[in-house]
Each structure stands twice: as C-alpha cells, then as structure tokens.
Motif scaffolding. Structure first.
Motif, PDB file in Angstrom:
ATOM      1  N   ARG A 134      27.934 -10.789 -26.885  1.00  0.00           N
ATOM      2  CA  ARG A 134      27.391 -12.052 -26.384  1.00  0.00           C
ATOM      3  C   ARG A 134      27.344 -13.131 -27.452  1.00  0.00           C
ATOM      4  O   ARG A 134      26.553 -14.067 -27.354  1.00  0.00           O
ATOM      5  CB  ARG A 134      26.001 -11.784 -25.813  1.00  0.00           C
ATOM      6  CG  ARG A 134      26.080 -10.870 -24.601  1.00  0.00           C
ATOM      7  CD  ARG A 134      24.777 -10.269 -24.195  1.00  0.00           C
ATOM      8  NE  ARG A 134      23.791 -11.253 -23.846  1.00  0.00           N
ATOM      9  CZ  ARG A 134      22.508 -10.979 -23.659  1.00  0.00           C
ATOM     10  NH1 ARG A 134      22.074  -9.750 -23.783  1.00  0.00           N
ATOM     11  NH2 ARG A 134      21.649 -11.908 -23.357  1.00  0.00           N
ATOM     12  N   ARG A 135      28.184 -13.036 -28.433  1.00  0.00           N
ATOM     13  CA  ARG A 135      28.205 -14.043 -29.493  1.00  0.00           C
ATOM     14  C   ARG A 135      28.484 -15.432 -28.938  1.00  0.00           C
ATOM     15  O   ARG A 135      27.877 -16.411 -29.369  1.00  0.00           O
ATOM     16  CB  ARG A 135      29.246 -13.683 -30.550  1.00  0.00           C
ATOM     17  CG  ARG A 135      28.844 -12.503 -31.396  1.00  0.00           C
ATOM     18  CD  ARG A 135      29.915 -12.184 -32.375  1.00  0.00           C
ATOM     19  NE  ARG A 135      29.750 -13.089 -33.517  1.00  0.00           N
ATOM     20  CZ  ARG A 135      29.953 -12.751 -34.754  1.00  0.00           C
ATOM     21  NH1 ARG A 135      30.354 -11.531 -35.031  1.00  0.00           N
ATOM     22  NH2 ARG A 135      29.781 -13.608 -35.716  1.00  0.00           N
ATOM     23  N   SER A 136      29.412 -15.507 -27.999  1.00  0.00           N
ATOM     24  CA  SER A 136      29.729 -16.829 -27.440  1.00  0.00           C
ATOM     25  C   SER A 136      28.534 -17.393 -26.682  1.00  0.00           C
ATOM     26  O   SER A 136      28.252 -18.600 -26.749  1.00  0.00           O
ATOM     27  CB  SER A 136      30.957 -16.760 -26.542  1.00  0.00           C
ATOM     28  OG  SER A 136      30.738 -15.875 -25.471  1.00  0.00           O
ATOM     29  N   GLU A 137      27.804 -16.553 -25.961  1.00  0.00           N
ATOM     30  CA  GLU A 137      26.599 -16.999 -25.259  1.00  0.00           C
ATOM     31  C   GLU A 137      25.555 -17.483 -26.251  1.00  0.00           C
ATOM     32  O   GLU A 137      24.910 -18.517 -26.041  1.00  0.00           O
ATOM     33  CB  GLU A 137      26.025 -15.848 -24.428  1.00  0.00           C
ATOM     34  CG  GLU A 137      24.699 -16.174 -23.766  1.00  0.00           C
ATOM     35  CD  GLU A 137      24.002 -14.950 -23.198  1.00  0.00           C
ATOM     36  OE1 GLU A 137      22.759 -14.984 -23.124  1.00  0.00           O
ATOM     37  OE2 GLU A 137      24.680 -13.974 -22.832  1.00  0.00           O
TER      38      GLU A 137
ATOM     39  N   GLY B  55      26.152 -18.628 -29.272  1.00  0.00           N
ATOM     40  CA  GLY B  55      26.649 -19.887 -29.824  1.00  0.00           C
ATOM     41  C   GLY B  55      26.463 -21.047 -28.865  1.00  0.00           C
ATOM     42  O   GLY B  55      26.091 -22.156 -29.279  1.00  0.00           O
ATOM     43  N   LEU B  56      26.720 -20.815 -27.586  1.00  0.00           N
ATOM     44  CA  LEU B  56      26.551 -21.866 -26.584  1.00  0.00           C
ATOM     45  C   LEU B  56      25.085 -22.273 -26.476  1.00  0.00           C
ATOM     46  O   LEU B  56      24.766 -23.468 -26.449  1.00  0.00           O
ATOM     47  CB  LEU B  56      27.079 -21.380 -25.231  1.00  0.00           C
ATOM     48  CG  LEU B  56      27.047 -22.391 -24.092  1.00  0.00           C
ATOM     49  CD1 LEU B  56      27.908 -23.611 -24.439  1.00  0.00           C
ATOM     50  CD2 LEU B  56      27.529 -21.739 -22.807  1.00  0.00           C
TER      51      LEU B  56
ATOM     52  N   ALA C  53      29.547 -18.591 -34.019  1.00  0.00           N
ATOM     53  CA  ALA C  53      29.515 -17.787 -32.796  1.00  0.00           C
ATOM     54  C   ALA C  53      30.554 -18.261 -31.787  1.00  0.00           C
ATOM     55  O   ALA C  53      31.186 -17.448 -31.140  1.00  0.00           O
ATOM     56  CB  ALA C  53      28.116 -17.864 -32.181  1.00  0.00           C
ATOM     57  N   LEU C  54      30.748 -19.575 -31.663  1.00  0.00           N
ATOM     58  CA  LEU C  54      31.721 -20.097 -30.708  1.00  0.00           C
ATOM     59  C   LEU C  54      33.154 -19.884 -31.195  1.00  0.00           C
ATOM     60  O   LEU C  54      34.075 -19.775 -30.385  1.00  0.00           O
ATOM     61  CB  LEU C  54      31.462 -21.577 -30.435  1.00  0.00           C
ATOM     62  CG  LEU C  54      30.225 -21.868 -29.578  1.00  0.00           C
ATOM     63  CD1 LEU C  54      29.933 -23.355 -29.544  1.00  0.00           C
ATOM     64  CD2 LEU C  54      30.388 -21.312 -28.186  1.00  0.00           C
TER      65      LEU C  54
ATOM     66  N   THR D   1      34.377 -17.258 -32.535  1.00  0.00           N
ATOM     67  CA  THR D   1      34.812 -15.874 -32.350  1.00  0.00           C
ATOM     68  C   THR D   1      35.198 -15.555 -30.918  1.00  0.00           C
ATOM     69  O   THR D   1      35.522 -14.423 -30.616  1.00  0.00           O
ATOM     70  CB  THR D   1      33.706 -14.900 -32.789  1.00  0.00           C
ATOM     71  OG1 THR D   1      32.549 -15.130 -32.019  1.00  0.00           O
ATOM     72  CG2 THR D   1      33.411 -15.027 -34.261  1.00  0.00           C
ATOM     73  N   THR D   2      35.167 -16.539 -30.026  1.00  0.00           N
ATOM     74  CA  THR D   2      35.490 -16.238 -28.621  1.00  0.00           C
ATOM     75  C   THR D   2      36.956 -16.208 -28.361  1.00  0.00           C
ATOM     76  O   THR D   2      37.781 -16.707 -28.981  1.00  0.00           O
ATOM     77  CB  THR D   2      34.839 -17.287 -27.683  1.00  0.00           C
ATOM     78  OG1 THR D   2      35.319 -18.572 -28.040  1.00  0.00           O
ATOM     79  CG2 THR D   2      33.369 -17.172 -27.714  1.00  0.00           C
TER      80      THR D   2
END
Length: 169
Positions: free
Chosen positions: A73-76, A78-79, A165-166, A168-169
């Motif tokens: 959930r890294r992108s979550e 980051g968002l 975080a964003l 790595t998506t």
C-alpha cells in the motif's frame, strides 16, 4: 510428626482390621499429594510455555501481515500524504489495523479455546469452568503483542515521503 509415621503405620493395619491385618494396605497420602502437586506444576509450566509460543507465533504473523500491508500500500500511503495526511494519521491508521487484526485473532482464539475446553470437559463429565479473567487476559495479551508487533511497520509507513511512496508504483 514425620518421625511418628512409621510407628503409626505398624499399628494402623491391625487396628483397622484385627482379623486380617495383612489385607490392609497403609500408605502415606502426603507422598501422593506431593506427586500430584509436582505433576500439576509441570503441567502448568507446559501450558504456559505453549501459550507463550502461540503468542510469539501470533505476533510474528501480525508483524508479517502488517509489513506486507505497508509494502503493498505504498502508493496509497503516498497519495494520502500528498493530500495532506500527517505522519501521525498514517501511524494511527496502521496501529488501528494492527490492533483490530490482533483483537479479532485473540477473540477468535479465546472462543475456540473455550469451546474445545468445554467439549473436552463435557466428554469427561466434568463441569466446564473457564474463568472470565482467563479469556479477557488471553485477548488482552494478544492485543498487546499485536500492538508491539505492529510498531515497526507503522513507523516504516509513517516515514515514507509522498514522493518516494508515489514513485514506487
């Protein structure tokens, strides 16, 4: 008192059954009681050890689940951070997830343990006696272990910068 045991043992059989003193068997109940206490202490230690191992395995399971959750959930994260969520809010989210996961697991485990103990006691024709404090203590210990196991993933999630975080998506 111990010095009188042998003297009483020699007199007890003829006194209890004068016609057939050889038919009377005299033993010291204190020996049997001491053996029973030792057996109970060993059994208690065994159960405590098994419970500690179960808590350790559960803690490792919670930590593993939370680490995977943070990685996936890294992108979550980051968002949320790019939209203004603070590190504290991200920490709160993952601590709450860790606590909920361990609370549900502990409650299910306590219920399952209660049911298994109850079924065994019923088959032995014993009364089922499981104190409420034991069930609450088991769930409480599980929640505490879950909170400790969730600390590292929680800190790791909160430290992620939004751009990192964003990316790595």
């Amino acid at each position: 008192m111990e010095s009188q045991v042998e003297a009483v043992r020699t007199v007890l059989a003829p006194t209890a059954n004068p016609s057939a003193p050889g038919a009377v068997q005299v033993s010291r109940p204190s020996d049997a009681l001491a053996a029973r206490r030792a057996t109970n202490a060993t059994f208690d230690a065994l159960l405590l050890g098994l419970g500690a191992i179960a808590l350790l395995v559960g803690g490792i399971g919670v930590a593993n689940t939370m680490v995977i959750s943070v990685l996936e959930r890294r992108s979550e994260i980051g968002l949320r951070r790019s939209q203004g969520a603070t590190k504290g809010q991200v920490r709160t989210q993952f601590v709450a997830e860790s606590l909920l996961l361990s609370l549900l697991g502990g409650a299910f485990g306590a219920l399952l343990g209660y049911l298994v103990a109850g079924m065994y006691a019923t088959t032995q024709k014993w009364p089922t006696v499981v104190p409420l404090w034991v069930l609450a203590g088991g769930v409480g210990a599980t929640v505490m272990i879950g909170a400790i196991a969730g600390l590292y993933p929680t800190i790791r999630a909160a430290r992620l910068s939004p751009t990192e975080a964003l990316a790595t998506t």
